[in-house]
Design a protein around this motif. Structure first.
Motif, PDB file in Angstrom:
ATOM      1  N   MET A 120      47.512  44.948  34.450  1.00 52.57           N
ATOM      2  CA  MET A 120      46.522  44.020  33.914  1.00 52.57           C
ATOM      3  C   MET A 120      45.136  44.341  34.468  1.00 52.57           C
ATOM      4  O   MET A 120      44.146  44.382  33.718  1.00 52.57           O
ATOM      5  CB  MET A 120      46.931  42.592  34.284  1.00 52.57           C
ATOM      6  CG  MET A 120      46.025  41.495  33.716  1.00 52.57           C
ATOM      7  SD  MET A 120      46.358  41.110  31.972  1.00 52.57           S
ATOM      8  CE  MET A 120      45.016  41.996  31.176  1.00 52.57           C
ATOM      9  N   ILE A 121      45.044  44.601  35.766  1.00 52.30           N
ATOM     10  CA  ILE A 121      43.757  44.909  36.386  1.00 52.30           C
ATOM     11  C   ILE A 121      43.224  46.245  35.877  1.00 52.30           C
ATOM     12  O   ILE A 121      42.024  46.382  35.594  1.00 52.30           O
ATOM     13  CB  ILE A 121      43.894  44.913  37.920  1.00 52.30           C
ATOM     14  CG1 ILE A 121      44.286  43.520  38.430  1.00 52.30           C
ATOM     15  CG2 ILE A 121      42.594  45.369  38.575  1.00 52.30           C
ATOM     16  CD1 ILE A 121      43.348  42.405  38.011  1.00 52.30           C
ATOM     17  N   LYS A 122      44.105  47.235  35.726  1.00 51.72           N
ATOM     18  CA  LYS A 122      43.666  48.532  35.201  1.00 51.72           C
ATOM     19  C   LYS A 122      43.094  48.396  33.798  1.00 51.72           C
ATOM     20  O   LYS A 122      42.107  49.057  33.445  1.00 51.72           O
ATOM     21  CB  LYS A 122      44.838  49.509  35.188  1.00 51.72           C
ATOM     22  CG  LYS A 122      45.261  50.013  36.558  1.00 51.72           C
ATOM     23  CD  LYS A 122      46.442  50.959  36.449  1.00 51.72           C
ATOM     24  CE  LYS A 122      46.894  51.437  37.826  1.00 51.72           C
ATOM     25  NZ  LYS A 122      48.081  52.337  37.746  1.00 51.72           N
ATOM     26  N   MET A 123      43.700  47.537  32.993  1.00 49.88           N
ATOM     27  CA  MET A 123      43.215  47.322  31.629  1.00 49.88           C
ATOM     28  C   MET A 123      41.848  46.635  31.642  1.00 49.88           C
ATOM     29  O   MET A 123      40.952  46.993  30.861  1.00 49.88           O
ATOM     30  CB  MET A 123      44.221  46.498  30.845  1.00 49.88           C
ATOM     31  CG  MET A 123      45.529  47.212  30.589  1.00 49.88           C
ATOM     32  SD  MET A 123      46.809  46.103  29.953  1.00 49.88           S
ATOM     33  CE  MET A 123      48.223  47.208  29.888  1.00 49.88           C
ATOM     34  N   LEU A 124      41.687  45.651  32.499  1.00 51.14           N
ATOM     35  CA  LEU A 124      40.393  44.973  32.598  1.00 51.14           C
ATOM     36  C   LEU A 124      39.308  45.945  33.065  1.00 51.14           C
ATOM     37  O   LEU A 124      38.157  45.876  32.609  1.00 51.14           O
ATOM     38  CB  LEU A 124      40.490  43.795  33.573  1.00 51.14           C
ATOM     39  CG  LEU A 124      41.346  42.604  33.123  1.00 51.14           C
ATOM     40  CD1 LEU A 124      41.528  41.616  34.264  1.00 51.14           C
ATOM     41  CD2 LEU A 124      40.716  41.900  31.925  1.00 51.14           C
ATOM     42  N   GLU A 125      39.676  46.853  33.952  1.00 47.03           N
ATOM     43  CA  GLU A 125      38.693  47.800  34.496  1.00 47.03           C
ATOM     44  C   GLU A 125      38.256  48.846  33.475  1.00 47.03           C
ATOM     45  O   GLU A 125      37.303  49.578  33.724  1.00 47.03           O
ATOM     46  CB  GLU A 125      39.267  48.479  35.736  1.00 47.03           C
ATOM     47  CG  GLU A 125      39.356  47.543  36.936  1.00 47.03           C
ATOM     48  CD  GLU A 125      40.034  48.167  38.146  1.00 47.03           C
ATOM     49  OE1 GLU A 125      40.726  49.209  37.959  1.00 47.03           O
ATOM     50  OE2 GLU A 125      39.871  47.633  39.263  1.00 47.03           O
ATOM     51  N   ARG A 162      33.392  44.134  40.596  1.00 47.90           N
ATOM     52  CA  ARG A 162      34.502  43.876  41.501  1.00 47.90           C
ATOM     53  C   ARG A 162      34.707  42.393  41.802  1.00 47.90           C
ATOM     54  O   ARG A 162      35.846  41.911  41.803  1.00 47.90           O
ATOM     55  CB  ARG A 162      34.303  44.635  42.824  1.00 47.90           C
ATOM     56  CG  ARG A 162      34.192  46.142  42.695  1.00 47.90           C
ATOM     57  CD  ARG A 162      35.386  46.757  41.989  1.00 47.90           C
ATOM     58  NE  ARG A 162      36.639  46.460  42.669  1.00 47.90           N
ATOM     59  CZ  ARG A 162      37.829  46.711  42.177  1.00 47.90           C
ATOM     60  NH1 ARG A 162      37.954  47.241  40.977  1.00 47.90           N
ATOM     61  NH2 ARG A 162      38.913  46.413  42.868  1.00 47.90           N
ATOM     62  N   PRO A 163      33.647  41.614  42.066  1.00 48.37           N
ATOM     63  CA  PRO A 163      33.866  40.180  42.320  1.00 48.37           C
ATOM     64  C   PRO A 163      34.518  39.455  41.125  1.00 48.37           C
ATOM     65  O   PRO A 163      35.346  38.566  41.318  1.00 48.37           O
ATOM     66  CB  PRO A 163      32.451  39.645  42.585  1.00 48.37           C
ATOM     67  CG  PRO A 163      31.700  40.826  43.090  1.00 48.37           C
ATOM     68  CD  PRO A 163      32.244  41.983  42.332  1.00 48.37           C
ATOM     69  N   PHE A 164      34.150  39.839  39.905  1.00 45.09           N
ATOM     70  CA  PHE A 164      34.737  39.210  38.718  1.00 45.09           C
ATOM     71  C   PHE A 164      36.217  39.571  38.604  1.00 45.09           C
ATOM     72  O   PHE A 164      37.058  38.716  38.308  1.00 45.09           O
ATOM     73  CB  PHE A 164      33.973  39.654  37.464  1.00 45.09           C
ATOM     74  CG  PHE A 164      34.331  38.882  36.225  1.00 45.09           C
ATOM     75  CD1 PHE A 164      33.764  37.647  35.965  1.00 45.09           C
ATOM     76  CD2 PHE A 164      35.245  39.398  35.308  1.00 45.09           C
ATOM     77  CE1 PHE A 164      34.095  36.931  34.818  1.00 45.09           C
ATOM     78  CE2 PHE A 164      35.583  38.692  34.166  1.00 45.09           C
ATOM     79  CZ  PHE A 164      35.006  37.455  33.922  1.00 45.09           C
ATOM     80  N   ILE A 165      36.545  40.835  38.847  1.00 44.87           N
ATOM     81  CA  ILE A 165      37.945  41.273  38.826  1.00 44.87           C
ATOM     82  C   ILE A 165      38.736  40.552  39.920  1.00 44.87           C
ATOM     83  O   ILE A 165      39.875  40.114  39.696  1.00 44.87           O
ATOM     84  CB  ILE A 165      38.041  42.796  39.026  1.00 44.87           C
ATOM     85  CG1 ILE A 165      37.433  43.541  37.833  1.00 44.87           C
ATOM     86  CG2 ILE A 165      39.478  43.228  39.252  1.00 44.87           C
ATOM     87  CD1 ILE A 165      38.229  43.446  36.552  1.00 44.87           C
ATOM     88  N   LYS A 166      38.132  40.405  41.082  1.00 46.91           N
ATOM     89  CA  LYS A 166      38.806  39.734  42.196  1.00 46.91           C
ATOM     90  C   LYS A 166      39.085  38.272  41.871  1.00 46.91           C
ATOM     91  O   LYS A 166      40.117  37.712  42.261  1.00 46.91           O
ATOM     92  CB  LYS A 166      37.941  39.830  43.455  1.00 46.91           C
ATOM     93  CG  LYS A 166      38.644  39.378  44.732  1.00 46.91           C
ATOM     94  CD  LYS A 166      37.778  39.620  45.952  1.00 46.91           C
ATOM     95  CE  LYS A 166      38.505  39.159  47.219  1.00 46.91           C
ATOM     96  NZ  LYS A 166      37.672  39.392  48.433  1.00 46.91           N
ATOM     97  N   LEU A 167      38.169  37.649  41.125  1.00 49.39           N
ATOM     98  CA  LEU A 167      38.357  36.259  40.711  1.00 49.39           C
ATOM     99  C   LEU A 167      39.593  36.136  39.815  1.00 49.39           C
ATOM    100  O   LEU A 167      40.404  35.217  39.989  1.00 49.39           O
ATOM    101  CB  LEU A 167      37.114  35.768  39.967  1.00 49.39           C
ATOM    102  CG  LEU A 167      37.132  34.329  39.444  1.00 49.39           C
ATOM    103  CD1 LEU A 167      37.213  33.345  40.598  1.00 49.39           C
ATOM    104  CD2 LEU A 167      35.905  34.056  38.582  1.00 49.39           C
ATOM    105  N   ILE A 168      39.759  37.064  38.882  1.00 51.58           N
ATOM    106  CA  ILE A 168      40.928  37.032  38.000  1.00 51.58           C
ATOM    107  C   ILE A 168      42.201  37.292  38.803  1.00 51.58           C
ATOM    108  O   ILE A 168      43.247  36.687  38.529  1.00 51.58           O
ATOM    109  CB  ILE A 168      40.758  38.056  36.857  1.00 51.58           C
ATOM    110  CG1 ILE A 168      39.597  37.621  35.966  1.00 51.58           C
ATOM    111  CG2 ILE A 168      42.046  38.187  36.043  1.00 51.58           C
ATOM    112  CD1 ILE A 168      39.245  38.588  34.871  1.00 51.58           C
TER     113      ILE A 168
END
Length: 433
Positions: free
Chosen positions: A170-175, A181-187
């Motif tokens: 999921m994180i790889k797809m969002l990236e 990075r802070p937005f990804i960390k929030l998810i």
């Protein structure tokens, strides 16, 4: 959309491969206050037992405190309260209910995610997107089957999709589209948030995103966009010489093929593709179906989004796609209505009839498509006699005979079956019963 969300969507569409940054700073007071209008005010409260109406009384103060915690990186996702709702008699569906503050923040984040990825989503995706819905998917599928050269249908079911979304994938797809990075960390915090079970036990999930979470629908769409939609578009389609078509609404999907061997190729490759991303197909609900106007005698049929599709003949004797309420969904709706009547039969008659009218209108709004009047009538007739049975069990004496009961239904204006779809196919979008 507001101007900055529109600009994000246009840039995502215009500049392929662009990765967005500074999204975290967009979660400011203005966006959060504006997102408040999308938060359901009558929804259940989370673990803190603060409902939306209470939170909204001091909205500006609460939002300001939330933004300060976001800026100082001291924000923590709260526990998600687990609640089970009836799926069918004897079965339940697990829902996750975040606290109101997390709902608000997730709403703002999901609007940003939808703006970024909305331009990427394929035409085959209909679920959880602005201006698209189940009726559009059903109508387009009906049109493709009627006028296309398809002979085979692959219908599939993903086991517990929302519970098995792989967090790393999921994180790889969002990236692919986000570098903040802070937005990804929030998810990540929302994906890893603990779940408070009904027995008081706290579970920290290794996979999945809770159904009921505001951000879960858009994350699910992103996940299946990369797992299924892109793969179908860039790998499956180019290898097929015949006509092919994919319809997906959230995790429900069917695929149409012109040739048997191409349908078989897709069917054989699908489990491996799903397995790569931590998903598993239900063997008993995944199959290849001969579905052609030239094989009507086989009487094959399949279900999609609560409707059953089959080949039949029009009044003039020509082949025609028939659709009606799925037998499974019809029986489930009647069983759930029976449970509701049994539980609430002692309500005041006025309140009981008010809720009944609301339930029937909701059912007609979803299933009231052209050609399905018989399905609506079947449901109405069963509901009518179920209610008659339980109203006569409110006391030891029988309350109504059939004549009195029909007068009662007329007096309270209980709506009869009606088709809501117009001939120009402008549909009313509503949730099913």
């Amino acid at each position: 959309m507001q101007t900055f969300l529109r600009e994000i969507a246009e840039k995502s569409k215009r500049v392929r491969g662009y990765r967005f940054s500074n999204l975290y700073t967009m979660l400011n007071e203005w966006l959060l206050v504006d997102s408040w209008r999308y938060v359901r005010k009558n929804a259940a409260s989370g673990v803190d037992k603060v409902d939306a109406r209470e939170y909204g009384k001091k909205l500006q103060v609460n939002v300001k405190a939330l933004v300060e915690r976001l800026k100082s990186k001291s924000y923590r996702a709260r526990l998600i309260r687990r609640q089970y709702i009836p799926k069918s008699p004897g079965k339940v569906r697990p829902l996750g209910i975040p606290v109101v503050e997390d709902k608000l923040l997730q709403t703002a984040a999901s609007r940003i995610l939808q703006a970024i990825f909305g331009a990427e989503f394929k035409e085959c995706s209909y679920g959880y997107q602005p201006g698209r819905g189940a009726h559009q998917a059903i109508q387009t599928l009906h049109k493709e089957l009627q006028f296309g050269w398809y002979g085979y249908v692959v219908e599939a079911d993903i086991k517990g999709f929302f519970d098995h979304i792989d967090h790393e994938w999921m994180i790889k797809m969002l990236e692919q589209k986000i570098s903040d990075r802070p937005f990804i960390k929030l998810i990540k915090k929302w994906l890893k948030a603990g779940i408070l079970e009904t027995d008081g036990q706290v579970i920290h999930p290794a996979t999945g995103t809770p159904q009921g979470g505001i951000v879960s629908p858009v994350l699910a769409n992103i996940y299946l966009h990369y797992v299924l939609d892109l793969w179908f578009e860039k790998v499956v389609k180019p290898r097929c010489k015949g006509a092919v078509y994919l319809f997906r609404y959230a995790d429900d999907f069917v695929c149409l093929f012109q040739y048997r061997h191409e349908a078989q190729m897709f069917y054989d490759a699908l489990p491996q593709r799903m397995g790569k991303f931590g998903l598993e197909l239900s063997a008993e609900k995944t199959r290849i179906l001969n579905f052609s106007k030239f094989r009507m005698e086989e009487k094959n049929r399949f279900d999609f989004l609560g409707f059953e599709f089959s080949w039949g003949k029009s009044l003039s004797g020509k082949p025609q796609i028939k659709r009606r309420t799925s037998r499974k969904k019809l029986n489930k709706s009647v069983e759930m209505f029976t449970e509701w009547c049994k539980k609430n039969r002692n309500w005041r008659l006025r309140d009981l009839m008010t809720i009944l009218k609301s339930k029937l209108r909701g059912y007609y709004n979803y299933y009231g498509l052209i050609g399905n009047y018989a399905g609506l009538r079947e449901f109405y007739d069963q509901v009518k006699w179920v209610l008659f049975k339980w109203l006569n069990r409110r006391s030891q004496r029988k309350s109504y005979n059939s004549e009195e009961y029909f007068k009662l239904l007329k007096r309270y204006g209980i709506p009869r079956p009606r088709v809501v779809q117009r001939r120009d196919y402008q549909l009313t979008f509503a949730k099913p019963f």
